[in-house]
Design a protein around this motif. Structure first.
Motif, mmCIF file in Angstrom:
data_model
loop_
_atom_site.group_PDB
_atom_site.id
_atom_site.type_symbol
_atom_site.label_atom_id
_atom_site.label_comp_id
_atom_site.label_asym_id
_atom_site.label_seq_id
_atom_site.Cartn_x
_atom_site.Cartn_y
_atom_site.Cartn_z
ATOM 1 N N TYR A 209 -1.545 8.757 -0.882
ATOM 2 C CA TYR A 209 -1.195 7.340 -0.867
ATOM 3 C C TYR A 209 -1.529 6.630 -2.173
ATOM 4 O O TYR A 209 -1.497 5.393 -2.227
ATOM 5 C CB TYR A 209 -1.913 6.643 0.299
ATOM 6 N N GLN A 210 -1.812 7.381 -3.197
ATOM 7 C CA GLN A 210 -2.273 6.799 -4.458
ATOM 8 C C GLN A 210 -1.299 5.771 -5.027
ATOM 9 O O GLN A 210 -1.708 4.695 -5.470
ATOM 10 C CB GLN A 210 -2.522 7.900 -5.494
ATOM 11 N N GLN A 211 -0.020 6.087 -5.004
ATOM 12 C CA GLN A 211 0.938 5.136 -5.567
ATOM 13 C C GLN A 211 0.991 3.848 -4.760
ATOM 14 O O GLN A 211 1.150 2.758 -5.313
ATOM 15 C CB GLN A 211 2.330 5.767 -5.658
ATOM 16 N N ASP A 212 0.827 3.959 -3.459
ATOM 17 C CA ASP A 212 0.765 2.747 -2.632
ATOM 18 C C ASP A 212 -0.434 1.884 -3.020
ATOM 19 O O ASP A 212 -0.344 0.654 -3.099
ATOM 20 C CB ASP A 212 0.657 3.119 -1.149
ATOM 21 N N PHE A 213 -1.571 2.530 -3.254
ATOM 22 C CA PHE A 213 -2.767 1.809 -3.688
ATOM 23 C C PHE A 213 -2.498 1.071 -4.988
ATOM 24 O O PHE A 213 -2.835 -0.112 -5.145
ATOM 25 C CB PHE A 213 -3.936 2.783 -3.893
ATOM 26 N N GLU A 214 -1.910 1.775 -5.949
ATOM 27 C CA GLU A 214 -1.733 1.215 -7.291
ATOM 28 C C GLU A 214 -0.669 0.123 -7.325
ATOM 29 O O GLU A 214 -0.864 -0.912 -7.979
ATOM 30 C CB GLU A 214 -1.373 2.341 -8.262
ATOM 31 N N LEU A 215 0.421 0.331 -6.630
ATOM 32 C CA LEU A 215 1.505 -0.653 -6.650
ATOM 33 C C LEU A 215 1.091 -1.985 -6.050
ATOM 34 O O LEU A 215 1.556 -3.042 -6.480
ATOM 35 C CB LEU A 215 2.725 -0.113 -5.903
ATOM 36 N N PHE A 216 0.191 -1.927 -5.059
ATOM 37 C CA PHE A 216 -0.134 -3.148 -4.325
ATOM 38 C C PHE A 216 -1.590 -3.582 -4.482
ATOM 39 O O PHE A 216 -2.111 -4.337 -3.657
ATOM 40 C CB PHE A 216 0.252 -2.976 -2.858
ATOM 41 N N GLN A 217 -2.255 -3.079 -5.510
ATOM 42 C CA GLN A 217 -3.580 -3.570 -5.921
ATOM 43 C C GLN A 217 -4.658 -3.386 -4.863
ATOM 44 O O GLN A 217 -5.536 -4.226 -4.683
ATOM 45 C CB GLN A 217 -3.497 -5.061 -6.289
#
Length: 318
Positions: free
Chosen positions: A304-312
């Motif tokens: 889920y790393q990209q989800d974390f990064e995209l949405f702070q």
């Protein structure tokens, strides 16, 4: 003696009146305990005209920050070429609900107040009869979308010009909410079948009603995250880096964000997002995360790393 008592009574009365007056003055000067972003919405007078300029500016600044983080995470702005590539793979963009009357596009994501938002959406598109259906989303996707006869040229135009929005929450809190709602006993749903099949390969006597959090996480890590919309990453659902969203709503600020969306797409003045009190799973989630090994936690984050990064969002579930 009588005069002394009268004087004492008069002094007490005057003092009391002064105290009451002072209290009223202080009370009237105090702002009500409503966060600045909520004041205009919770008054619920109706239209955009009742929003304060300060509030609008603050909300817009928050949105700009969210969109900047998303752009940074994607690495570049969405292009027509990338959208065409997505349309080749998903010709109807079937994760998007489209409202032509209000020129709005909503990407729904399970376990992020999606049921509540779908009810509101059904009212905006004039299909409130859908609200009576048990499987409302399935009807919207399986019946309404095909009825729209979505053509590539129309989709390109609408994606370019309509107001596009989605709602997200902390990825681990969403995953934990899915586990509690769909997997955890005593009432596991049909979504548990694929999970149970996986768990029984490692614990042959497992049943639908005793799948543990650690086993569910192992299932997710070993590829299960692809198999169900309730725990599929955001980046696999909303074409995030191929469509430029105008509004990013968050579960943590759901009420004010949703009210802003409704007013900005020109929804009926009488239609409001219902009073909503986001459930707080943070403390319980921290306890459950403590049951995982460090390797499980790290691998779960990688998914889920990209989800974390995209949405702070941060890794520590705060």
């Amino acid at each position: 003696m009588i005069m002394s008592r009268c004087r004492i009574f008069t002094l007490v009365l005057i003092s009391t009146m002064l105290l009451i007056g002072r209290y009223q003055t202080l009370f009237l000067q105090q702002p009500h305990d409503i966060p600045p972003l909520l004041k205009a919405h919770q008054i619920r007078g109706g239209g955009k005209g009742e929003h304060t300029e300060v509030q609008d500016t603050r909300w817009e600044a928050q949105q700009q920050e969210r969109k900047a983080a998303m752009l940074k995470g994607c690495g570049s702005e969405p292009s027509e070429a990338s959208l065409l590539h997505v349309l080749d793979q998903h010709p109807t963009l079937d994760h998007l609900l489209i409202n032509d009357a209000h020129q709005a596009v909503f990407c729904y994501i399970a376990k992020v107040a999606s049921k509540t938002w779908r009810k509101v959406w059904a009212n905006t598109v004039g299909v409130s009869a859908v609200l009576k259906r048990k499987h409302m989303l399935q009807y919207m996707v399986n019946s309404l979308i095909p009825d729209e006869h979505r053509q590539k040229s129309d989709l390109i135009r609408k994606v370019a010009n309509y107001t596009k929005f989605l709602v997200v929450r902390h990825p681990f809190q969403r995953l934990f909410s899915a586990y509690k709602d769909k997997i955890q006993p005593p009432n596991p749903e049909r979504d548990v079948i694929s999970v149970l099949s996986y768990v029984q390969k490692h614990r042959f006597n497992a049943t639908r009603k005793d799948i543990q959090w650690q086993e569910f996480v192992s299932y997710i890590i070993d590829g299960g995250y692809r198999e169900n919309q309730h725990w599929r990453p955001y980046v696999m659902q909303c074409y995030l880096c191929d469509i430029q969203y105008d509004i990013i709503a968050k579960y943590e600020t759901l009420f004010e964000d949703s009210e802003e969306i409704l007013r900005r797409i020109g929804a009926p003045e009488s239609l409001h997002f219902p009073d909503y009190y986001p459930s707080s799973t943070q403390t319980e989630l921290m306890s459950y995360m403590g049951k995982l090994t460090q390797e499980q936690t790290d691998r779960l984050y990688q998914i889920y790393q990209q989800d974390f990064e995209l949405f702070q969002y941060t890794h520590n579930t705060e």
